[in-house]
Scaffold this motif. Sequence first.
Motif, PDB file in Angstrom:
ATOM      1  N   ALA A 249       0.811  -1.219   0.000  1.00 40.59           N
ATOM      2  CA  ALA A 249       0.000   0.000   0.000  1.00 40.59           C
ATOM      3  C   ALA A 249       0.840   1.263   0.000  1.00 40.59           C
ATOM      4  N   SER A 250       2.153   1.131   0.187  1.00 42.86           N
ATOM      5  CA  SER A 250       3.013   2.307   0.078  1.00 42.86           C
ATOM      6  C   SER A 250       3.255   2.678  -1.383  1.00 42.86           C
TER       7      SER A 250
ATOM      8  N   CYS B 268      -1.885   4.184   3.590  1.00 46.57           N
ATOM      9  CA  CYS B 268      -1.007   4.283   2.419  1.00 46.57           C
ATOM     10  C   CYS B 268       0.059   5.368   2.601  1.00 46.57           C
TER      11      CYS B 268
ATOM     12  N   SER C 117       4.137   4.827   2.922  1.00 41.64           N
ATOM     13  CA  SER C 117       5.038   5.511   1.987  1.00 41.64           C
ATOM     14  C   SER C 117       6.104   6.293   2.748  1.00 41.64           C
TER      15      SER C 117
END
Length: 130
Positions: free
Chosen positions: A24-25, A36, A40
């Motif tokens: 999800a990054s 997310c 990141s």
Amino acid sequence: SQIVARQMIALGVQGAIVNVSSQASKRALRDHAVYCSTKSALDMLSKVMAMELGPHKIRVNTVNPTVVMTDMGRINWSDPQKSAAMMNRIPLGKFAEVDDVVNSILFLLSDKSAMTTGSSLMIDGGFLVS
């Protein structure tokens, strides 16, 4: 991980740090804005740490798994109707098992990855290439 890094430097310990991020990054997921974006940020923190800690012979990487079949993962993703959209985007056709993540972490902590730092290892069954 920054606390661990400070202790490693203070003790003169060389080695590796592996942060647990997520696929999800790298891909936006509906209703996951905070998740997310924080994953990141963890990827980038790991890259900066790799740059800063390299001179101390400390490597820093991330693992970025897809859904993992922990007890919670099984509860949340066992419904075929809920999991179908995600599962259909995974070329290997399955979610990750805990051992898939553990074995990747062990690799990144080992000397077998001695020249790997600042990297993100995708454990996503090909999700990001689909």
